[in-house]
Design an enzyme around this catalytic site. Structure first.
Site, PDB file in Angstrom:
ATOM      1  N   ARG A 242       0.849  -1.189   0.000  1.00 61.95           N
ATOM      2  CA  ARG A 242       0.000   0.000   0.000  1.00 61.95           C
ATOM      3  C   ARG A 242       0.892   1.250   0.000  1.00 61.95           C
ATOM      4  O   ARG A 242       1.981   1.232   0.589  1.00 61.95           O
ATOM      5  CB  ARG A 242      -0.928  -0.007   1.212  1.00 61.95           C
ATOM      6  CG  ARG A 242      -1.912  -1.186   1.207  1.00 61.95           C
ATOM      7  CD  ARG A 242      -2.709  -1.269   2.484  1.00 61.95           C
ATOM      8  NE  ARG A 242      -3.635  -2.407   2.470  1.00 61.95           N
ATOM      9  CZ  ARG A 242      -3.323  -3.652   2.809  1.00 61.95           C
ATOM     10  NH1 ARG A 242      -2.072  -3.928   3.205  1.00 61.95           N
ATOM     11  NH2 ARG A 242      -4.206  -4.617   2.766  1.00 61.95           N
ATOM     12  N   LYS A 269      -1.322  -1.117   9.770  1.00 65.40           N
ATOM     13  CA  LYS A 269      -2.648  -0.779  10.290  1.00 65.40           C
ATOM     14  C   LYS A 269      -3.478  -2.052  10.478  1.00 65.40           C
ATOM     15  O   LYS A 269      -4.675  -2.094  10.215  1.00 65.40           O
ATOM     16  CB  LYS A 269      -3.368   0.215   9.377  1.00 65.40           C
ATOM     17  CG  LYS A 269      -2.629   1.540   9.237  1.00 65.40           C
ATOM     18  CD  LYS A 269      -3.350   2.501   8.329  1.00 65.40           C
ATOM     19  CE  LYS A 269      -2.557   3.804   8.198  1.00 65.40           C
ATOM     20  NZ  LYS A 269      -3.211   4.762   7.284  1.00 65.40           N
ATOM     21  N   HIS A 331      -2.476   3.285  -5.385  1.00 63.94           N
ATOM     22  CA  HIS A 331      -2.968   2.025  -4.837  1.00 63.94           C
ATOM     23  C   HIS A 331      -3.299   1.031  -5.939  1.00 63.94           C
ATOM     24  O   HIS A 331      -3.374  -0.185  -5.705  1.00 63.94           O
ATOM     25  CB  HIS A 331      -4.214   2.295  -3.982  1.00 63.94           C
ATOM     26  CG  HIS A 331      -4.555   1.200  -3.024  1.00 63.94           C
ATOM     27  ND1 HIS A 331      -5.198   0.051  -3.403  1.00 63.94           N
ATOM     28  CD2 HIS A 331      -4.343   1.077  -1.685  1.00 63.94           C
ATOM     29  CE1 HIS A 331      -5.381  -0.738  -2.354  1.00 63.94           C
ATOM     30  NE2 HIS A 331      -4.857  -0.144  -1.312  1.00 63.94           N
ATOM     31  N   ARG A 334      -1.634  -2.564  -7.005  1.00 64.16           N
ATOM     32  CA  ARG A 334      -2.008  -3.834  -6.378  1.00 64.16           C
ATOM     33  C   ARG A 334      -3.046  -4.567  -7.240  1.00 64.16           C
ATOM     34  O   ARG A 334      -2.976  -5.783  -7.426  1.00 64.16           O
ATOM     35  CB  ARG A 334      -2.547  -3.576  -4.969  1.00 64.16           C
ATOM     36  CG  ARG A 334      -1.479  -3.075  -4.022  1.00 64.16           C
ATOM     37  CD  ARG A 334      -2.056  -2.489  -2.735  1.00 64.16           C
ATOM     38  NE  ARG A 334      -2.813  -3.431  -1.945  1.00 64.16           N
ATOM     39  CZ  ARG A 334      -2.290  -4.331  -1.133  1.00 64.16           C
ATOM     40  NH1 ARG A 334      -0.971  -4.426  -1.026  1.00 64.16           N
ATOM     41  NH2 ARG A 334      -3.054  -5.128  -0.419  1.00 64.16           N
ATOM     42  N   HIS A 364      -4.024  -9.720   1.989  1.00 61.74           N
ATOM     43  CA  HIS A 364      -5.474  -9.817   2.068  1.00 61.74           C
ATOM     44  C   HIS A 364      -5.807 -11.066   2.875  1.00 61.74           C
ATOM     45  O   HIS A 364      -5.775 -12.174   2.343  1.00 61.74           O
ATOM     46  CB  HIS A 364      -6.089  -9.927   0.668  1.00 61.74           C
ATOM     47  CG  HIS A 364      -6.063  -8.647  -0.090  1.00 61.74           C
ATOM     48  ND1 HIS A 364      -6.237  -8.580  -1.459  1.00 61.74           N
ATOM     49  CD2 HIS A 364      -5.872  -7.371   0.318  1.00 61.74           C
ATOM     50  CE1 HIS A 364      -6.166  -7.316  -1.859  1.00 61.74           C
ATOM     51  NE2 HIS A 364      -5.940  -6.565  -0.799  1.00 61.74           N
ATOM     52  N   TYR A 374      -1.975 -18.168   6.920  1.00 61.19           N
ATOM     53  CA  TYR A 374      -1.212 -17.210   7.719  1.00 61.19           C
ATOM     54  C   TYR A 374      -1.180 -17.638   9.187  1.00 61.19           C
ATOM     55  O   TYR A 374      -0.131 -17.625   9.831  1.00 61.19           O
ATOM     56  CB  TYR A 374      -1.806 -15.807   7.591  1.00 61.19           C
ATOM     57  CG  TYR A 374      -0.952 -14.743   8.224  1.00 61.19           C
ATOM     58  CD1 TYR A 374      -0.077 -13.976   7.465  1.00 61.19           C
ATOM     59  CD2 TYR A 374      -0.979 -14.512   9.599  1.00 61.19           C
ATOM     60  CE1 TYR A 374       0.725 -13.010   8.038  1.00 61.19           C
ATOM     61  CE2 TYR A 374      -0.178 -13.556  10.188  1.00 61.19           C
ATOM     62  CZ  TYR A 374       0.673 -12.811   9.403  1.00 61.19           C
ATOM     63  OH  TYR A 374       1.477 -11.860   9.986  1.00 61.19           O
TER      64      TYR A 374
END
Length: 418
Positions: A242, A269, A331, A334, A364, A374
């Site tokens: 980002r 974030k 952006h 992406r 994502h 993950y």
């Protein structure tokens, strides 16, 4: 024993040295002239040391009083160094959410421009009004959920999401105990109204994408500050992070031996860190940038203390003739990456790249399958496959740039050999 006159008149020497006051209390004088109180003691058969502050802010009398407290702790079988750390943690645990929010904001001011900080100030203002007087462990998930729903009643879904994200970042910053308790972490999609935002504009056609990459690789006549903005835009296209993560990238975030860039949860974030494998082209670009900003904190910094704004990247695209509101924004790289890589096929017309792999590289983590990958192996999930994916992407960019502009890898090889 020492006295104030002696302490005041101690001068720095070629090597640090200590002056003893008795009972293990010492004043360390550094080569830079700082005077630091230390207590040397033994605990559990090991030699240890605890700091009591700097002279003259901590006076001789203060240091002696702290020494006496430490001696009393030792007599009770308490390690003064451990007791000091526990006291710090207890002090931190007693701080309100509002106090942590204020400290977090001040740290953000060292990174972001005034325009970005205006938004952060506003979101923190909402949070402090509702939760400012509470301790973080006393903020229940249910309370946060009910508060976020008040924004839904007025249709302010974007504000709701920014407030939640800001609260999550503050809790990550304040997590001195390592408890991982974060009442602002993302909620299940069934709990909040979906914020169906319009997709960011991005180019995805082969010809228009090729022109885009040629444009951002070409020399920019009006470039300033060694064209750090141009480098940042090219690095963004190679790493597909980002824009805000480019703006806050620090040299200490990069491991050049392992060819990895680790982005902290705060900068993401999110409540998870993200690891970006670096292609040969990305490493070569960083080598060029390091000649200009290697002595600074931030990689893409046009001044000594602050990085570029992520809005600057969109401005460069507009300068190159792209309408960032409807055509392609910073952006959008992406989306370009995702669309082109998902569309690539092998000789047997099977997909070249697994969709979960692409989503994992884009951080994502909303899909169940990606989140499971993950959660099982952490930020290094499928790191080898992701490294191959980003190297393939960088090579594809070079092939699109072609002979119109000298590819980055060739530029760096020539500069090194020269």
């Amino acid at each position: 024993m020492l006295n104030d006159t002696t302490c005041r008149n101690l001068k720095p020497q070629a090597k640090p040295y200590k002056k003893s006051d008795g009972g293990g209390l010492q004043l360390l004088v550094t080569t830079g002239g700082s005077k630091l109180w230390r207590l040397a003691y033994r605990f559990g058969g090991k030699q240890k040391e605890v700091a009591f502050g700097a002279y003259p802010a901590t006076t001789l009398a203060d240091a002696r009083a702290k020494r006496d407290v430490a001696k009393a702790q030792l007599a009770k079988g308490i390690d003064p160094g451990v007791a000091k750390q526990e006291a710090k943690r207890e002090e931190a645990a007693a701080r309100t959410f509002g106090a942590w929010a204020d400290e977090w904001l001040e740290k953000q001011r060292t990174v972001h421009d005034e325009k970005t900080m205006a938004g952060k100030d506003r979101f923190v203002g909402y949070l402090k009004k509702e939760f400012g007087q509470r301790l973080i462990p006393a903020i229940a998930r249910g309370d946060v959920l009910l508060y976020l729903r008040t924004f839904e009643k007025t249709g302010k879904l974007e504000t709701r999401d920014r407030v939640r994200s800001t609260g999550a970042q503050i809790c990550i910053y304040a997590d001195v105990h390592g408890s991982d308790y974060n009442p602002f972490r993302p909620f299940a999609k069934e709990q909040l109204v979906a914020n169906e935002s319009e997709p960011r504009p991005a180019l995805v056609g082969d010809d228009e994408v090729q022109t885009l990459f040629q444009d951002i690789a070409a020399p920019f006549e009006r470039a300033r500050y060694n064209d750090l903005v141009g480098f940042a835009l090219r690095f963004l296209s190679l790493t597909v992070v980002r824009p805000g993560e480019i703006a806050t990238a620090e040299w200490c975030d990069f491991d050049f031996i392992k060819a990895r860039w680790t982005i902290s949860p705060e900068k993401m974030k999110m409540d998870k860190e993200h690891v970006v494998p670096l292609s040969q082209q990305a490493l070569a670009l960083l080598a060029q940038v390091r000649r200009h900003t290697g002595n600074r904190t931030f990689v893409f910094s046009c001044s000594q203390d602050k990085p570029i704004s992520d809005n600057t990247l969109c401005k460069r695209l507009r300068d190159l003739g792209y309408d960032t509101s409807v055509e392609h924004c910073a952006h959008g790289f992406r989306t370009t990456f995702s669309t082109l890589c998902n569309g690539e096929t092998n000789c047997d017309e099977s997909k070249m790249w697994d969709g979960d792999l692409i989503e994992l590289q884009l951080a994502h983590l909303d899909e169940t399958s990606v989140k499971a990958i993950y959660n099982r192996t952490g930020p290094l999930s499928l790191i080898g496959a992701r490294a191959k994916l980003l190297q393939h992407w960088a090579d594809r960019i070079d092939s699109m740039v072609g002979n119109n502009v000298v590819p980055l890898r060739k530029q760096v090889q020539e500069s090194v050999s020269a």
